[in-house]
Write a protein that holds these residues in place. Structure first.
Motif: not given
Length: 219
Positions: A158-164
């Motif tokens: 239940q995480g929030d992963f953002i690609r840089l």
């Protein structure tokens, strides 16, 4: 009217030594995510590893970070992980920060290699609750593969992963130390102020002992 939360990026690591790859990732995260600041957070070494041959001391690593970021007004040095016993878990650091600063959202910047070992970290679900994970491309891993893994982990924890969105920067501190032993130039890979500090203090002059990968400090 609800007050807008601060947005702080966190770059953690041993920084032994800090190099341009760290700084580029920090700057790109600052721009892409509209951060207020990026904190560079050196990890402490346990007492039995503080005088290893061929490695910088805690104090030297901190000073190299300080020198590397001093010209950038939105980069800051955080010593929260320089604990006395040297053992620090990411979830504890992040939960402490959230407790101390409830008005701040944290963005924890990691490399793609760390993404693929994220399930082995201590309390990954608590890390996801305390921050957003920002993943930088590394080791020539395709963006599509990164996206799939981020989506899988996001569902699981239940995480929030953002690609840089940044260039693939494959320079590492291990590589920098190897070049120093081989008497190769560090120009354009390490800030000039850090290169001078390394030379003046004769850091990395001796052979180093074999060591587990950096992120094992979180297990």
């Amino acid at each position: 009217m609800k007050e807008k939360k601060k947005r702080v990026g966190i770059m953690g690591g041993t920084f032994d030594p800090i190099h341009m790859g760290h700084l580029i990732l920090g700057e790109r995260a600052y721009e892409q995510l509209c951060l207020d600041s990026v904190w560079f957070m050196p990890a402490g070494n346990p007492p039995h590893k503080r005088k290893r041959a061929g490695r910088a001391t805690d104090e030297q690593r901190v000073e190299m970070v300080r020198l590397a970021i001093k010209e950038n007004p939105h980069f800051e040095l955080s010593l929260i992980e320089m604990s006395e016993d040297g053992f620090t878990y990411s979830y504890r650091t992040l939960e402490t920060l959230k407790l101390q600063n409830p008005d701040t959202d944290y963005y924890f910047i990691i490399g793609a290699d760390s993404l693929y070992s994220f399930e082995t970290w201590r309390e990954p679900e608590r890390i996801c609750r305390a921050c957003r994970l920002v993943v930088a491309a590394r080791n020539h891993i395709a963006a599509e593969d990164l996206d799939r893994e981020m989506e899988r982990l996001s569902r699981k924890y239940q995480g929030d992963f953002i690609r840089l969105d940044t260039m693939n920067i494959d320079v590492s501190s291990d590589q920098i130390r190897q070049w120093l032993r081989e008497k190769k130039s560090l120009r354009y890979y390490v800030p000039d102020s850090v290169i001078r500090y390394i030379a003046q203090n004769n850091i990395y002059a001796c052979e180093e002992e074999p060591e587990l990968p950096e992120r094992t400090r979180y297990l």
